[in-house]
Scaffold this motif. Structure first.
Motif, PDB file in Angstrom:
ATOM      1  N   ARG A 148      18.946  21.994  46.828  1.00 35.71           N
ATOM      2  CA  ARG A 148      19.414  23.050  46.132  1.00 35.71           C
ATOM      3  C   ARG A 148      19.355  23.343  44.732  1.00 35.71           C
ATOM      4  N   ALA A 149      18.237  22.574  44.213  1.00 34.97           N
ATOM      5  CA  ALA A 149      17.663  22.484  42.698  1.00 34.97           C
ATOM      6  C   ALA A 149      17.591  23.892  42.280  1.00 34.97           C
ATOM      7  N   VAL A 150      16.705  24.887  43.224  1.00 32.22           N
ATOM      8  CA  VAL A 150      16.511  26.022  42.812  1.00 32.22           C
ATOM      9  C   VAL A 150      17.625  27.228  42.926  1.00 32.22           C
ATOM     10  N   ALA A 151      18.449  26.748  43.838  1.00 32.35           N
ATOM     11  CA  ALA A 151      19.889  27.748  43.899  1.00 32.35           C
ATOM     12  C   ALA A 151      20.710  27.508  42.531  1.00 32.35           C
ATOM     13  N   VAL A 152      20.897  26.342  42.336  1.00 36.08           N
ATOM     14  CA  VAL A 152      21.711  25.809  41.119  1.00 36.08           C
ATOM     15  C   VAL A 152      21.160  26.380  39.794  1.00 36.08           C
ATOM     16  N   ALA A 153      19.463  26.471  39.803  1.00 38.73           N
ATOM     17  CA  ALA A 153      18.725  26.742  38.605  1.00 38.73           C
ATOM     18  C   ALA A 153      19.205  28.394  38.424  1.00 38.73           C
ATOM     19  N   PHE A 154      19.197  29.053  39.844  1.00 40.15           N
ATOM     20  CA  PHE A 154      19.345  30.642  39.620  1.00 40.15           C
ATOM     21  C   PHE A 154      20.888  30.708  38.822  1.00 40.15           C
ATOM     22  N   GLY A 155      21.855  29.946  39.070  1.00 39.01           N
ATOM     23  CA  GLY A 155      23.141  30.118  38.444  1.00 39.01           C
ATOM     24  C   GLY A 155      22.977  29.903  36.916  1.00 39.01           C
ATOM     25  N   VAL A 156      22.258  28.776  36.594  1.00 45.87           N
ATOM     26  CA  VAL A 156      22.046  28.471  35.181  1.00 45.87           C
ATOM     27  C   VAL A 156      21.304  29.273  34.502  1.00 45.87           C
ATOM     28  N   LYS A 157      20.362  30.087  35.040  1.00 44.93           N
ATOM     29  CA  LYS A 157      19.459  31.025  34.376  1.00 44.93           C
ATOM     30  C   LYS A 157      20.346  32.474  34.138  1.00 44.93           C
ATOM     31  N   MET A 158      21.148  32.583  35.067  1.00 48.32           N
ATOM     32  CA  MET A 158      22.098  34.119  34.843  1.00 48.32           C
ATOM     33  C   MET A 158      23.148  33.849  33.799  1.00 48.32           C
ATOM     34  N   VAL A 159      23.623  32.450  33.476  1.00 46.94           N
ATOM     35  CA  VAL A 159      24.548  32.513  32.405  1.00 46.94           C
ATOM     36  C   VAL A 159      23.600  32.116  30.936  1.00 46.94           C
ATOM     37  N   ARG A 160      22.503  31.477  31.155  1.00 49.37           N
ATOM     38  CA  ARG A 160      22.030  30.932  29.984  1.00 49.37           C
ATOM     39  C   ARG A 160      20.381  31.766  30.115  1.00 49.37           C
ATOM     40  N   PRO A 161      20.330  32.995  29.999  1.00 48.99           N
ATOM     41  CA  PRO A 161      18.882  33.617  30.267  1.00 48.99           C
ATOM     42  C   PRO A 161      18.028  33.173  28.886  1.00 48.99           C
ATOM     43  N   GLU A 162      18.555  32.824  28.029  1.00 48.17           N
ATOM     44  CA  GLU A 162      17.844  32.417  26.722  1.00 48.17           C
ATOM     45  C   GLU A 162      17.196  31.179  26.881  1.00 48.17           C
ATOM     46  N   HIS A 163      17.351  30.260  27.911  1.00 43.05           N
ATOM     47  CA  HIS A 163      16.949  28.834  28.031  1.00 43.05           C
ATOM     48  C   HIS A 163      15.606  28.920  28.849  1.00 43.05           C
ATOM     49  N   HIS A 164      14.931  28.047  28.769  1.00 41.30           N
ATOM     50  CA  HIS A 164      13.886  27.616  29.779  1.00 41.30           C
ATOM     51  C   HIS A 164      14.636  26.870  30.795  1.00 41.30           C
ATOM     52  N   VAL A 165      14.523  27.386  31.939  1.00 39.45           N
ATOM     53  CA  VAL A 165      15.338  26.657  32.943  1.00 39.45           C
ATOM     54  C   VAL A 165      14.043  26.012  33.837  1.00 39.45           C
ATOM     55  N   VAL A 166      14.200  24.876  34.197  1.00 43.75           N
ATOM     56  CA  VAL A 166      12.898  24.021  34.845  1.00 43.75           C
ATOM     57  C   VAL A 166      13.347  23.310  35.846  1.00 43.75           C
ATOM     58  N   VAL A 167      12.762  23.378  37.078  1.00 46.96           N
ATOM     59  CA  VAL A 167      13.263  22.545  38.127  1.00 46.96           C
ATOM     60  C   VAL A 167      11.981  21.629  38.496  1.00 46.96           C
ATOM     61  N   PHE A 168      12.387  20.301  38.771  1.00 44.52           N
ATOM     62  CA  PHE A 168      11.679  19.525  39.206  1.00 44.52           C
ATOM     63  C   PHE A 168      11.914  18.934  40.668  1.00 44.52           C
ATOM     64  N   GLY A 169      11.061  18.816  41.657  1.00 51.28           N
ATOM     65  CA  GLY A 169      11.323  18.339  42.975  1.00 51.28           C
ATOM     66  C   GLY A 169      10.267  17.806  43.736  1.00 51.28           C
ATOM     67  N   GLY A 170      10.384  17.133  44.777  1.00 48.93           N
ATOM     68  CA  GLY A 170       9.368  16.767  45.587  1.00 48.93           C
ATOM     69  C   GLY A 170       9.196  17.710  46.733  1.00 48.93           C
ATOM     70  N   ASP A 171       8.220  17.550  47.664  1.00 47.77           N
ATOM     71  CA  ASP A 171       7.764  18.457  48.632  1.00 47.77           C
ATOM     72  C   ASP A 171       8.864  18.437  49.614  1.00 47.77           C
ATOM     73  N   GLY A 172       9.724  17.385  49.752  1.00 48.79           N
ATOM     74  CA  GLY A 172      10.652  17.473  50.759  1.00 48.79           C
ATOM     75  C   GLY A 172      11.686  18.406  50.088  1.00 48.79           C
ATOM     76  N   ASP A 173      12.297  18.007  48.867  1.00 49.41           N
ATOM     77  CA  ASP A 173      13.572  18.949  48.147  1.00 49.41           C
ATOM     78  C   ASP A 173      13.111  20.407  48.161  1.00 49.41           C
ATOM     79  N   ILE A 174      11.710  20.563  47.594  1.00 46.14           N
ATOM     80  CA  ILE A 174      11.465  21.958  47.214  1.00 46.14           C
ATOM     81  C   ILE A 174      11.048  22.720  48.636  1.00 46.14           C
ATOM     82  N   ALA A 175      10.201  22.142  49.390  1.00 46.24           N
ATOM     83  CA  ALA A 175       9.330  22.719  50.263  1.00 46.24           C
ATOM     84  C   ALA A 175       9.989  22.723  51.612  1.00 46.24           C
ATOM     85  N   GLY A 176      10.715  21.664  51.831  1.00 46.07           N
ATOM     86  CA  GLY A 176      11.625  21.209  53.119  1.00 46.07           C
ATOM     87  C   GLY A 176      12.947  21.810  53.384  1.00 46.07           C
ATOM     88  N   ILE A 177      13.722  20.891  52.889  1.00 42.64           N
ATOM     89  CA  ILE A 177      15.271  21.459  52.916  1.00 42.64           C
ATOM     90  C   ILE A 177      15.523  22.763  51.950  1.00 42.64           C
TER      91      ILE A 177
END
Ligand code: TPP
Ligand code: SF4
Length: 276
Positions: free
Chosen positions: A76-105
């Protein structure tokens, strides 16, 4: 005089040394990311917000980085990052994740964020397995590879996540390995500056879980393998599928100039205000 490593100013001293296994590629990714940040002129991480899910890779920003970070659910890191970016658009929002985290679930969230061209950076460490949970098959496990859940060899072809990001229409997508530190640093700098969805896959060694089962003797052997099996994208264009079997095509795959989601969202808000 004791010289401090450049990266220490960005790291939480209380969690050093890291709990990553000796030789793990994640240390190289941390180094490259922080070098990129330093070269861009940031003396701290105050302009960044990090999101990660669950897995070894997800431990890169939280707890290591001296920064605001959210360590959320697996996938869910990318989904959470979406929310963060919407309320803090001036920040660089960066997600780190493994292949399971990002490309699996997490692949549903990944595709939609790429389609929206949301202005975040996603760095996926592809170690070909679910390392934290003991080495199960992941979407990027190579064909015929031995894992905990494919003891007779993987019968699936690995997913090319960079191609998925390209098809979704994002601004930027690249792939390197932990051997390619100089181009990786350069690419991370480009991704941070980009005003759209930026995806970087870093093929990374997990000597403890994946490497041992796959027959690699050390992290060094894995890095040597990455070096010898990497093909630049320009060269790969003239190679057959057979020739590209067992190869990692590396380089910048997508670099488009187009407006990102928060810019378009701001335009719509302004339009609505004028109308009202
Ligand atoms: C919803 C949910 N499903 C499964 C798990 C168990 N789990 C924890 S980490 C992980 C996979 C880790 O693999 P990856 O994301 O590739 O990261 P790595 O450890 O390889 O860096 C899984 C399946 C979980 N924590 N939550
Ligand atoms: S299990 Fe693998 S990915 Fe996890 S810290 Fe150890 S070497 Fe790195």
């Amino acid at each position: 005089m004791i010289l401090k490593h450049f990266a220490r100013k960005y790291l939480r001293e209380e969690v050093l040394p890291s709990t990553f296994c000796p030789g793990c590629g994640l240390g190289i990714i941390i180094n490259c990311f922080l070098k990129a940040v330093e070269e861009l002129g940031y003396s701290n991480l105050n302009d960044f917000i990090f999101c990660s899910g669950i897995g070894c890779t997800a431990w890169i920003p939280s707890p290591h980085f001296k920064a605001d970070s959210i360590h959320t659910l697996h996938g869910r890191a990318v989904a959470v990052a979406f929310g963060v970016k919407m309320v803090r658009p001036e920040h660089h929002v960066v997600v780190f994740g493994g292949d399971g985290d990002i490309a699996g679930i997490g692949i549903g969230h990944l595709i939609h964020a790429a389609k929206r061209n949301l202005e975040i950076v996603v760095i996926m460490a592809n170690n070909f397995t679910y390392a934290m949970t003991g080495g199960q098959l992941s979407p990027t496990t190579p064909f015929e590879s031995l894992t905990l859940t494919s003891p007779y060899g993987n019968i699936e072809k690995p997913l090319d996540v960079v191609k998925v990001i390209d098809a979704a229409g994002a601004s930027f997508a690249a792939r390197w390995t932990t051997y390619h530190i100089i181009p990786l640093i350069r690419t991370i700098k480009t991704a941070i500056k980009k005003n759209g969805f930026s995806f970087i896959e870093v093929v990374s060694q997990c000597p403890t879980i994946y490497g041992r089962r796959a027959g690699f003797k050390s992290a060094y052997d894995m890095l040597k393998y990455f070096k010898e099996h990497s093909v630049p994208i320009e060269k790969a264009k003239n190679m057959s599928d057979e020739e590209l079997k067992d190869k990692f095509v590396v380089g910048i795959f997508v670099d488009r100039e187009k407006l990102g989601f928060t810019s378009l969202y701001k335009q719509v808000i302004n339009k609505a205000r004028v109308k009202l």
